[in-house]
Motif scaffolding. Structure first.
Motif, PDB file in Angstrom:
ATOM      1  N   SER A   1       4.308  -6.425  29.742  1.00  0.00           N
ATOM      2  CA  SER A   1       3.861  -7.480  28.837  1.00  0.00           C
ATOM      3  C   SER A   1       2.337  -7.539  28.869  1.00  0.00           C
ATOM      4  O   SER A   1       1.673  -6.729  29.536  1.00  0.00           O
ATOM      5  CB  SER A   1       4.480  -8.826  29.229  1.00  0.00           C
ATOM      6  OG  SER A   1       4.272  -9.790  28.215  1.00  0.00           O
TER       7      SER A   1
ATOM      8  N   THR B   1       9.225  -3.345  26.751  1.00  0.00           N
ATOM      9  CA  THR B   1       7.964  -4.011  26.432  1.00  0.00           C
ATOM     10  C   THR B   1       8.237  -5.258  25.605  1.00  0.00           C
ATOM     11  O   THR B   1       8.866  -5.175  24.540  1.00  0.00           O
ATOM     12  CB  THR B   1       7.032  -3.068  25.649  1.00  0.00           C
ATOM     13  OG1 THR B   1       6.841  -1.869  26.403  1.00  0.00           O
ATOM     14  CG2 THR B   1       5.680  -3.725  25.396  1.00  0.00           C
TER      15      THR B   1
ATOM     16  N   ALA C   1       5.874  -8.467  24.316  1.00  0.00           N
ATOM     17  CA  ALA C   1       4.502  -8.965  24.289  1.00  0.00           C
ATOM     18  C   ALA C   1       4.332  -9.970  23.157  1.00  0.00           C
ATOM     19  O   ALA C   1       5.115  -9.983  22.197  1.00  0.00           O
ATOM     20  CB  ALA C   1       3.534  -7.796  24.101  1.00  0.00           C
TER      21      ALA C   1
ATOM     22  N   CYS D   1       7.233 -14.437  26.951  1.00  0.00           N
ATOM     23  CA  CYS D   1       7.632 -13.034  26.809  1.00  0.00           C
ATOM     24  C   CYS D   1       8.340 -12.526  28.059  1.00  0.00           C
ATOM     25  O   CYS D   1       9.356 -11.820  27.974  1.00  0.00           O
ATOM     26  CB  CYS D   1       6.406 -12.168  26.513  1.00  0.00           C
ATOM     27  SG  CYS D   1       5.678 -12.468  24.885  1.00  0.00           S
TER      28      CYS D   1
ATOM     29  N   SER E   1       1.689  -6.495  33.740  1.00  0.00           N
ATOM     30  CA  SER E   1       1.023  -7.187  32.644  1.00  0.00           C
ATOM     31  C   SER E   1      -0.336  -6.536  32.392  1.00  0.00           C
ATOM     32  O   SER E   1      -1.145  -6.405  33.299  1.00  0.00           O
ATOM     33  CB  SER E   1       0.840  -8.664  33.000  1.00  0.00           C
ATOM     34  OG  SER E   1       0.170  -9.344  31.954  1.00  0.00           O
TER      35      SER E   1
END
Length: 254
Positions: free
Chosen positions: A6, A31, A33, A70, A87
């Protein structure tokens, strides 16, 4: 290895996309995001509006929410029991006081809250930099992944990683660091919109104040990777005894 990836710069940001492409060669990557830049979102959650996910490819999603949202959705719905939450790569440093505001660090911290070791990764570039060496930060993450499973405190692992904005060949080493401190931020900027209505901008962060040897600021200034172990316990443990004596002296009644 299964990884939930993320960030806080949004799903279109070059940092997350370059890191995702590299990680796909060594891991199963999901993923999730934000659908926009959420820099400065810290640990905020979206509680008053519904969240929506949009698919952008295999195991690649954006969310109309914060970095913390997220990670919640990624771990709750899509990630295959990840071994780690990563992250980044953030466009800009997250050092010293920055970690209190950083959505990048918050996403990693949420991964840790939900039971997974976590990395927050930032490239210490600035808005005026004409070149941004994301490839260096990608290489740093790939190297770390070879060793993090031997980290001595897996159950509490949140590593805040800042990478200097230089080529890989220009790196001068790796340092374990503590968080430094910044001077207070610049004053609020007061101005007007084109229609003459008053608007405000939050001032830029202050320069480094505590940037001596051993800090993240110092490591970056020496073109070294900075790795800071952090945790979410905000208790000032060294003040508990004095605070207890102060409370007793106040003769506070239950």
């Amino acid at each position: 290895m299964n990884i939930l990836l993320s960030n806080d710069d949004g799903f279109l940001a070059p940092g997350i996309n370059q890191l995702r492409e590299a990680l796909l060669n060594v891991a199963h990557v999901t993923t999730v995001a934000p659908d926009r830049d959420c820099s400065g979102a810290s640990n905020s959650l979206t509680l008053r509006n519904p969240l929506r996910m949009t698919t952008h490819g295999e195991n690649f999603y954006s969310v109309n929410g914060t970095p913390t949202d997220c990670v919640h959705l990624g771990l709750g719905l899509y990630a295959h029991d990840p071994d780690m939450v990563i992250s980044g790569i953030n466009a800009g440093p997250n050092m010293g006081d920055d970690v209190l505001y950083s959505g990048t660090v918050a996403a990693a911290m949420e991964g840790r809250f939900l039971g997974h070791p976590a990395l927050a990764v930032s490239l210490a570039c600035h808005h005026h930099d004409t070149e941004r060496h994301y490839a260096t930060a990608v290489a740093v993450v790939l190297q770390l992944l070879q060793y993090v499973q031997n980290y001595p405190d897996q159950s509490h692992m949140i590593l805040n990683v800042n990478v200097p904005n230089v080529t890989l060949e220009q790196l001068r080493g790796w340092r374990m660091t503590r968080l430094g401190n910044r001077h207070r931020s610049e004053p609020v900027i007061r101005t007007q919109d084109p229609r003459g209505r008053e608007i405000f901008w939050i001032g830029p962060p202050g320069d480094a104040a505590d940037a001596g040897d051993g800090t993240d600021f110092h490591a970056i200034s020496q073109q070294c990777v900075s790795i800071t172990p952090i945790h979410a316990d905000l208790t000032r443990h060294q003040a508990l005894a004095d605070s207890q004596r102060w409370l007793e002296a106040c003769h506070v009644k239950a």
